[in-house]
Design an enzyme around this catalytic site. Structure first.
Site, PDB file in Angstrom:
ATOM      1  CE1 TYR A 107      -4.233  -1.241  -0.167  1.00 29.35           C
ATOM      2  CE2 TYR A 107      -3.713  -2.508   1.791  1.00 29.35           C
ATOM      3  CZ  TYR A 107      -4.554  -2.232   0.738  1.00 29.35           C
ATOM      4  OH  TYR A 107      -5.720  -2.931   0.582  1.00 29.35           O
ATOM      5  CD  GLU A 201       0.186 -28.881  15.164  1.00 29.74           C
ATOM      6  OE1 GLU A 201       0.872 -29.910  15.336  1.00 29.74           O
ATOM      7  OE2 GLU A 201      -0.707 -28.793  14.308  1.00 29.74           O
ATOM      8  CG  ASP A 253      -1.818 -32.047  16.541  1.00 34.09           C
ATOM      9  OD1 ASP A 253      -1.754 -32.099  17.787  1.00 34.09           O
ATOM     10  OD2 ASP A 253      -2.612 -31.321  15.927  1.00 34.09           O
TER      11      ASP A 253
END
Lengths: 372, 372
Positions: A107, A201, A253
């Site tokens: 921007y 995680e 996991d």
């Protein structure tokens, strides 16, 4: 342990290095024009054909292939203009001591070119690509150009940090931690007490481990990236790892996504292969979850069925160099396919809420039951 | 300003209230059995037919409709068992001073029922639904049952908080802030200096405002939820709003998603209508981005085209009671459709990096140019 007091001039030094790189980049272009040569610069190729796994360094690296960006090539002219624009903006950001987000950069620099309908950039994918090119071309980390990463994730533990004139103890922040900002190049470590960094995680698991005072009992720093670790968190882990020589232990996991989080921490990512040395932590170890944990800790009732997309991902990972040449990892991936299930770290709550803190982590870490 | 010192017994008091609610719930069931009546309990209906917009309170509220859950109804028996199980677990969590994530709750309570192949829960959608029912039935906030929300978002500014025995100043945390944990019921405010809370959609905008020292210049607290504000951040904002009587000013993207973030902060959400009084902040004001900002600040070149999905969302919002009876908001939504564009908060960087801090926010806030 007190970390060595940072050389007060360190910040100024890295600032000057970055400014020198940008100036050098610009001066070469100007010199070419003055000598009536067509300006150009080289960019290391970042496509898969130029990425390999360095068996010695144990990280993903870029090869020697480069491509030229030439001002007088019509197909290159736009990107050439964009590169000069971004380089010049970064110089200003550094000089004014501002760090800028990737989208903010877009921007900030989007303008119509004088006497034309052409915009400098059409979207932030365009500016992002040029930024990646510049970073690789100049060999300067994006953060050192004062472009900050996404802010996400937090740290908790017995470490006192200093940044922007503030000093704070990351074990004195209630149930929360320090929200890791997108720019951590200037973080100073005042002192700490920890044997390793536990990279977690899931943010709910982080909360559990904070509550159970694992940072004290296992003497470690807790860091979560809330899912896939964003670039900013990986960079921060690398800085801690380098400055404190602490190993990293991944606790994720037991599924292809957790395995991938670990592999990116340890080896780097394909997307950022040109930066592996500044992100990857080769002495990362994997504590869990593993497929064997399901039997060892009797978690059969709290596994989740694999979906087709999970199976596809597992097969892809079986082809990755850092997994396929490692029998222990091949065994995990194949066992996952055979069993047809995955196991989340939070599934340990099925035994009891404090099982992860009182039994699972102490047992596996103290007896060094790691996958490497 | 120093906040009133919290009654030291406050924590114990809310703990006791929650335990009393759970015990009351259990005792009613036991009494029914002892009197040889079929046990049952009432749950307020949470479907759309029972949700309305309270014009006086200016929040979403539940109506009077309820449904019964009866132990002797075969279709209810499973949910009945699950409700008792969760209520009993929450009692234990409170007594042991542990807070538990929603998914952790599911794993913690998933077991095979004795002498059957039936599991207590099959997935966390099942346990989540029962948790919502219990929360509505007992009239006790889930957090007060020690179920924590997702941890995401951060706060930065001149406020000293205390939690779990730690005291910390949220303006002395470098470039980061305090990572708002999923449980903030026990946060105590030691002192603060602020006239309002600025609730910021984008984490990169948060970083910009921290760098530009907006919390000092505008005398406010900065909070981001990193996109749609998660329940934990909304609850924390509500706690600050209640304890400090500070108004909330929303600063979000000028698009249907930003508008919705604002409306949820102010009026509550359809999903959590039974909790609006504990989440919604009716004196929330909207500073931007507005469709008018595009012209006022000459941002025409940095708008983004609306996609079909955006247009669909705008049309939905035109039907929401809190928008459709408010001409100023109808005008914004229709103008967005007419112009066919949306405007992000970061687009202000197109003027200059510090434009948002030096001009946009001071001008609009000091002159009270709000949408209400």
């Amino acid at each position: 342990m007190a970390a060595k007091n940072k050389d007060k001039k360190f910040d100024e030094k890295i600032k000057k290095e970055s400014l020198d790189s940008i100036s050098g980049f610009g001066k070469k272009l100007v010199a070419a024009v003055e000598n009536k040569n067509p300006p150009s610069f080289e960019i290391p190729l970042r496509s898969k054909t130029n990425i390999s796994f360095d068996e010695k360094k144990k990280i993903l690296v870029l090869g020697d292939k480069t491509s030229s960006r030439r001002f007088l090539n019509v197909a290159h002219a736009r990107k050439f203009m964009q590169s000069a624009l971004i380089a010049s903006a970064c110089k200003e950001y550094i000089e004014h001591d501002r760090t800028v987000g990737k989208r903010e950069l877009y921007y900030n620099l989007k303008h119509s070119l004088p006497n034309s309908k052409e915009n400098t950039f059409e979207d932030d994918i365009e500016s992002g690509t040029v930024l990646n090119d510049l970073e690789a071309s100049m060999g300067v980390l994006r953060e050192r150009l004062h472009i900050e990463a996404k802010a996400r994730g937090s740290i908790y533990g017995d470490i006192t940090l200093s940044q922007a004139g503030d000093t704070f103890d990351c074990s004195k922040l209630g149930r929360g931690g320090w929200a890791i900002p997108g720019y951590t190049e200037d973080v100073d470590i005042i002192n700490y007490k920890a044997d390793f960094i536990l990279a977690i995680e899931n943010d709910a698991m982080m909360s559990r481990l904070i509550q159970e005072k694992v940072y004290k009992n296992l003497n470690c720093l807790l860091i979560t990236g809330e899912g896939m670790f964003p670039r900013g968190v990986r960079r921060f882990i690398k800085l801690l790892n380098e400055k404190l020589k602490l190993p990293v232990i991944a606790f994720v996991d037991g599924d292809p996504y957790g395995f991938y989080i670990y592999s990116v921490l340890k080896y780097g990512s394909i997307e950022l292969a040109h930066l592996s040395e500044r992100y990857a932590v080769p002495n990362t170890r994997y504590v869990g979850m593993t497929m064997d944990d399901i039997e060892t800790y009797e978690l059969q009732n709290v596994t989740e069925q694999l979906k087709e997309v999970d199976k596809k991902r597992i097969k892809e990972e079986l082809g990755y160099m850092w997994f396929k040449n490692n029998p222990a990892w091949v065994r995990q991936l194949e066992k996952m396919l055979d069993m047809g299930v995955r196991i989340e770290q939070q599934a340990l709550a099925n035994k009891s809420l404090d099982f992860v803190a009182k039994k699972y982590l102490p047992e596996k870490i103290n007896e060094e039951k790691f996958l490497d």
